[in-house]
Design a protein around this motif. Structure first.
Motif, mmCIF file in Angstrom:
data_model
loop_
_atom_site.group_PDB
_atom_site.id
_atom_site.type_symbol
_atom_site.label_atom_id
_atom_site.label_comp_id
_atom_site.label_asym_id
_atom_site.label_seq_id
_atom_site.Cartn_x
_atom_site.Cartn_y
_atom_site.Cartn_z
ATOM 1 N N ALA A 1 0.476 29.424 -14.092
ATOM 2 C CA ALA A 1 0.794 28.067 -13.647
ATOM 3 C C ALA A 1 1.105 28.031 -12.151
ATOM 4 C CB ALA A 1 1.972 27.518 -14.440
ATOM 5 N N GLY A 2 1.738 29.095 -11.638
ATOM 6 C CA GLY A 2 2.098 29.130 -10.229
ATOM 7 C C GLY A 2 1.029 29.713 -9.325
ATOM 8 N N LEU A 3 -0.098 30.142 -9.899
ATOM 9 C CA LEU A 3 -1.158 30.773 -9.113
ATOM 10 C C LEU A 3 -1.977 29.711 -8.389
ATOM 11 C CD1 LEU A 3 -2.095 33.752 -8.769
ATOM 12 C CD2 LEU A 3 -3.840 33.280 -10.498
ATOM 13 N N PRO A 4 -2.223 29.878 -7.104
ATOM 14 C CA PRO A 4 -3.090 28.928 -6.396
ATOM 15 C C PRO A 4 -4.481 28.905 -7.022
ATOM 16 C CG PRO A 4 -2.001 30.427 -4.854
ATOM 17 C CD PRO A 4 -1.747 30.961 -6.231
ATOM 18 N N ILE A 5 -5.178 27.808 -6.859
ATOM 19 C CA ILE A 5 -6.517 27.687 -7.449
ATOM 20 C C ILE A 5 -7.438 28.783 -6.929
ATOM 21 C CG2 ILE A 5 -7.287 26.075 -5.661
ATOM 22 C CD1 ILE A 5 -8.246 26.093 -9.418
ATOM 23 N N GLU A 6 -7.220 29.207 -5.663
ATOM 24 C CA GLU A 6 -8.047 30.294 -5.118
ATOM 25 C C GLU A 6 -7.820 31.591 -5.889
ATOM 26 O OE1 GLU A 6 -7.046 27.504 -1.674
ATOM 27 O OE2 GLU A 6 -5.970 28.461 -3.330
ATOM 28 N N GLY A 7 -6.574 31.832 -6.295
ATOM 29 C CA GLY A 7 -6.282 33.027 -7.081
ATOM 30 C C GLY A 7 -6.973 33.006 -8.428
ATOM 31 N N ARG A 8 -7.025 31.846 -9.039
ATOM 32 C CA ARG A 8 -7.718 31.732 -10.325
ATOM 33 C C ARG A 8 -9.210 31.991 -10.176
ATOM 34 N NH1 ARG A 8 -4.732 26.328 -12.894
ATOM 35 N NH2 ARG A 8 -2.599 27.050 -12.532
ATOM 36 N N TRP A 9 -9.775 31.488 -9.088
ATOM 37 C CA TRP A 9 -11.193 31.757 -8.842
ATOM 38 C C TRP A 9 -11.440 33.250 -8.626
ATOM 39 C CZ3 TRP A 9 -15.205 29.084 -10.008
ATOM 40 C CH2 TRP A 9 -15.175 27.689 -10.041
ATOM 41 N N LEU A 10 -10.532 33.930 -7.926
ATOM 42 C CA LEU A 10 -10.696 35.360 -7.703
ATOM 43 C C LEU A 10 -10.686 36.135 -9.024
ATOM 44 C CD1 LEU A 10 -8.515 36.061 -4.536
ATOM 45 C CD2 LEU A 10 -11.001 36.199 -4.729
ATOM 46 N N LEU A 11 -9.806 35.762 -9.940
ATOM 47 C CA LEU A 11 -9.767 36.437 -11.236
ATOM 48 C C LEU A 11 -11.044 36.171 -12.022
ATOM 49 C CD1 LEU A 11 -6.055 35.908 -12.351
ATOM 50 C CD2 LEU A 11 -7.126 38.005 -11.517
ATOM 51 N N ALA A 12 -11.579 34.963 -11.931
ATOM 52 C CA ALA A 12 -12.842 34.657 -12.604
ATOM 53 C C ALA A 12 -13.982 35.497 -12.036
ATOM 54 C CB ALA A 12 -13.156 33.165 -12.468
ATOM 55 N N VAL A 13 -13.974 35.671 -10.717
ATOM 56 C CA VAL A 13 -14.995 36.506 -10.068
ATOM 57 C C VAL A 13 -14.925 37.942 -10.588
ATOM 58 C CG1 VAL A 13 -15.582 37.601 -7.868
ATOM 59 C CG2 VAL A 13 -15.271 35.133 -7.977
ATOM 60 N N VAL A 14 -13.705 38.474 -10.693
ATOM 61 C CA VAL A 14 -13.523 39.838 -11.186
ATOM 62 C C VAL A 14 -14.111 39.989 -12.584
ATOM 63 C CG1 VAL A 14 -11.805 41.523 -11.936
ATOM 64 C CG2 VAL A 14 -11.504 40.326 -9.776
ATOM 65 N N ALA A 15 -13.827 39.031 -13.458
ATOM 66 C CA ALA A 15 -14.300 39.115 -14.842
ATOM 67 C C ALA A 15 -15.820 39.168 -14.910
ATOM 68 C CB ALA A 15 -13.756 37.933 -15.645
ATOM 69 N N VAL A 16 -16.498 38.286 -14.175
ATOM 70 C CA VAL A 16 -17.968 38.228 -14.226
ATOM 71 C C VAL A 16 -18.583 39.440 -13.541
ATOM 72 C CG1 VAL A 16 -19.997 36.917 -13.508
ATOM 73 C CG2 VAL A 16 -17.975 35.720 -14.356
ATOM 74 N N GLN A 17 -18.047 39.788 -12.382
ATOM 75 C CA GLN A 17 -18.601 40.887 -11.604
ATOM 76 C C GLN A 17 -18.526 42.211 -12.358
ATOM 77 O OE1 GLN A 17 -16.424 41.664 -8.020
ATOM 78 N NE2 GLN A 17 -18.189 42.496 -6.954
ATOM 79 N N THR A 18 -17.382 42.495 -12.970
ATOM 80 C CA THR A 18 -17.231 43.773 -13.664
ATOM 81 C C THR A 18 -18.006 43.806 -14.981
ATOM 82 O OG1 THR A 18 -15.144 42.979 -14.620
ATOM 83 C CG2 THR A 18 -15.006 44.315 -12.634
ATOM 84 N N LEU A 19 -18.203 42.647 -15.587
ATOM 85 C CA LEU A 19 -19.061 42.597 -16.774
ATOM 86 C C LEU A 19 -20.472 43.034 -16.416
ATOM 87 C CD1 LEU A 19 -19.409 41.793 -19.777
ATOM 88 C CD2 LEU A 19 -19.998 39.491 -18.973
ATOM 89 N N GLY A 20 -20.976 42.530 -15.294
ATOM 90 C CA GLY A 20 -22.308 42.946 -14.845
ATOM 91 C C GLY A 20 -22.351 44.416 -14.498
ATOM 92 N N ARG A 21 -21.295 44.925 -13.866
ATOM 93 C CA ARG A 21 -21.257 46.340 -13.502
ATOM 94 C C ARG A 21 -21.207 47.215 -14.739
ATOM 95 N NH1 ARG A 21 -23.477 49.878 -10.916
ATOM 96 N NH2 ARG A 21 -22.272 51.677 -10.249
#
Length: 423
Positions: free
Chosen positions: A9-29
Motif C-alpha cells: 500500500a505504501g509502495l510508489p506506483i513506480e515500485g510496483r511497476w519494477l516488481l512487475a518487470v522482475v516477474a516477467v523478465q525472470t520468467l522469460g530467463r
C-alpha cells in the motif's frame, strides 16, 4: 501478512511497476537458463569444450562491462542503461535461437552477458531512486523472491516444452525470452520514463571525489566488496559447477535427486523470504547469521559425501539446499541495501558497480576453484575451503559493521536495543 499489505500500500506506483518487470523478465530467463549448455551441445552439435568456453563469455562480458555501466548510470541515468541492456538481451536471445555456428553463439552470449553486467548496477540504482529506508531493504528481499518464482516457473515450463530431438522447441523458447525483454523496455519507456528525476540528479557538477578510486579508498566499500566476492565464491558461484559436481561424483546422487534439490532451494527461498523480511527489519549482524547458516549447509553436503549413493547422501543434499536457501534470504535484502545506504546520489551507479564487479568476480572464480579441487579428487579440501570461506564472511561482516553507521546496518535508534532479533 499485515506488513506485506502495508508495504504494498505504501509502495510508489513506480515500485510496483519494477516488481512487475522482475516477474516477467525472470520468467522469460527461466525458460532457457537451465538448458543453454544442452542446446549448444546436443542441438547445435558443438564440442563440450566449445560449449563451455561459450558459456563463460556471459560472465566475462558481464564483468568487463560492469565498471563502464556504473559510470554510465551516474552520467546518463539508470533508466538509459537498462534500456541499452535490455535491447542487448533481446537481440542476443533472438540470435541464439538461430545460432548454428559457434561465432554466432559467441556474439549472442556476449550480448546477453553485457545485459547482465549492466543490469545489476542500473537496476539497483533505479530501486534506490524509488524507495529508501526500511522499505528499500524489504523491496530487495521481495525482488529476490520474485526472481526465484519467475526463474523456477520458467524452468518448469521450459523443461516440459523443449525437446533435443525437435530443435524448433529451443528456437521458440529463445524467441520467447527475447519477447520477454520487450516488457521492461515498454515499461521503462512508458510508466517509468520519469524515474530518473526521482533520484535527485539535478545537483550541479559532481565532485571529483566520486570516482571509483575515491570509492575504493573508503574502508567500508572495500570490506563490502570483499564480503560480496567471498560470499559469491562460497555461495552462488558454486551452483553451476561445484554443487552439482560434488553431488553427482562424490555423493553419488541421481540426476533426479539433483533436480529435486534445486527445486527445494527455490521453494524454500519463496516460502521463507517474506517471514525472514518481517524478522530482520531493524536488526543487525544479519550477514553473520547468513554465513553461519551457509557453513552448516556445507557441512551437511560434506556429510552427504560420506555415504555415496545412499539415502543418507540424498537427504544430505536436500538438507544442504534447504539450509542454504535460508542464508540466501538473509543476504539478498542486506548487501544491496547497505550498498545504496552508503552511496551518494552522484555516485550511486558506481557504488552498485563495485558491488556488481565483486559479485561477477566471485562468479568467475568459483567454477575454477571447484573444478580444480574436485578434479584433483580432494573433496574434503573443497568442503573445508567452503566452510572456511563462510567463516571469513563472518569476520568480514564484523569488520564492516565497525565501519558503517548503524542506519546503513538496518538499525534505527528506536530498536538498537530491541530483543529477540538475529543479533
Amino acid at each position: 501478512m499485515a506488513w506485506l499489505r502495508s508495504f504494498w500500500a505504501g509502495l510508489p506506483i513506480e515500485g510496483r511497476w519494477l516488481l512487475a518487470v522482475v516477474a516477467v523478465q525472470t520468467l522469460g530467463r527461466g525458460l532457457t537458463l537451465p538448458f543453454t549448455v544442452i542446446y549448444l551441445r546436443e542441438v547445435r552439435g558443438f564440442e563440450l569444450s566449445v560449449a563451455g568456453a561459450l558459456m563463460s563469455l556471459v560472465a566475462v562480458a558481464g564483468f568487463v562491462i560492469t565498471a563502464p555501466s556504473g559510470w554510465l548510470v551516474d552520467r546518463y541515468g539508470a533508466r538509459s542503461v537498462l534500456l541499452g541492456g535490455q535491447s542487448a538481451m533481446m537481440i542476443g536471445s533472438a540470435l541464439l535461437a538461430f545460432a548454428t555456428d559457434p561465432w554466432t553463439a559467441a556474439l549472442a552470449l556476449t550480448l546477453i552477458g553485457l545485459n547482465f553486467g549492466a543490469a545489476l548496477p542500473a537496476f539497483n540504482t533505479l530501486i534506490a531512486a524509488v524507495v529508501d529506508g526500511d522499505v528499500r531493504q524489504r523491496f530487495f528481499g521481495i525482488h529476490f523472491a520474485l526472481m526465484n518464482v519467475g526463474i523456477g516457473a520458467g524452468g518448469v515450463v521450459g523443461g516440459l516444452f523443449v525437446d533435443v530431438d525437435v530443435p524448433a522447441t529451443f528456437t521458440t523458447v529463445y524467441l520467447a525470452e527475447a519477447g520477454a525483454a520487450l516488457v521492461p523496455i515498454a515499461v521503462l519507456l512508458g510508466p517509468l520514463r520519469a524515474v530518473r528525476e526521482h533520484a535527485g540528479r539535478a545537483m550541479g557538477p559532481r565532485p571529483a571525489t566520486s570516482g571509483y578510486r575515491a570509492i575504493l579508498r573508503q574502508p567500508a566499500a572495500r570490506w563490502l566488496a570483499a564480503l560480496t566476492f567471498t560470499g559469491v565464491l562460497v555461495g552462488y558461484g558454486q551452483f553451476q559447477v561445484g554443487i552439482p559436481s560434488y553431488a553427482r561424483e562424490v555423493a553419488g546422487a541421481s540426476t533426479d535427486a539433483i533436480g529435486i534439490a534445486y527445486a527445494v532451494n527455490t521453494t524454500m527461498i519463496v516460502a521463507l523470504q517474506l517471514p525472514v523480511l518481517s524478522r530482520i527489519s531493524g536488526r543487525r549482524r544479519v550477514m553473520i547469521v547468513m554465513a553461519g547458516a551457509w557453513a552448516g549447509a556445507w557441512l551437511l553436503l560434506g556429510a552427504a559425501g560420506l555415504g555415496p549413493g545412499t539415502l543418507v547422501a540424498t537427504a544430505g543434499l536436500l538438507a544442504f539446499m534447504a539450509v542454504f536457501a535460508f542464508g540466501e534470504t538473509l543476504l539478498q535484502p542486506t548487501v544491496p541495501a547497505i550498498t545504496n545506504d552508503l552511496a551518494t546520489d552522484d555516485a550511486r551507479g558506481r557504488y552498485n558497480a563495485v558491488n556488481a564487479a565483486a559479485f561477477n568476480g566471485g562468479a568467475i572464480a568459483a567454477p575454477a576453484v571447484a573444478g580444480l579441487l574436485l578434479g584433483l579428487d580432494v573433496a574434503a579440501a573443497y568442503v573445508g575451503l567452503m566452510v572456511a570461506g563462510c567463516l571469513a564472511v563472518c569476520a568480514m561482516a564484523l569488520a564492516l559493521e565497525r565501519r558503517i553507521p548503524p542506519s546503513a546496518n538496518g538499525v534505527s535508534p528506536s530498536n538498537r536495543l530491541e530483543r529477540g532479533s538475529f543479533s
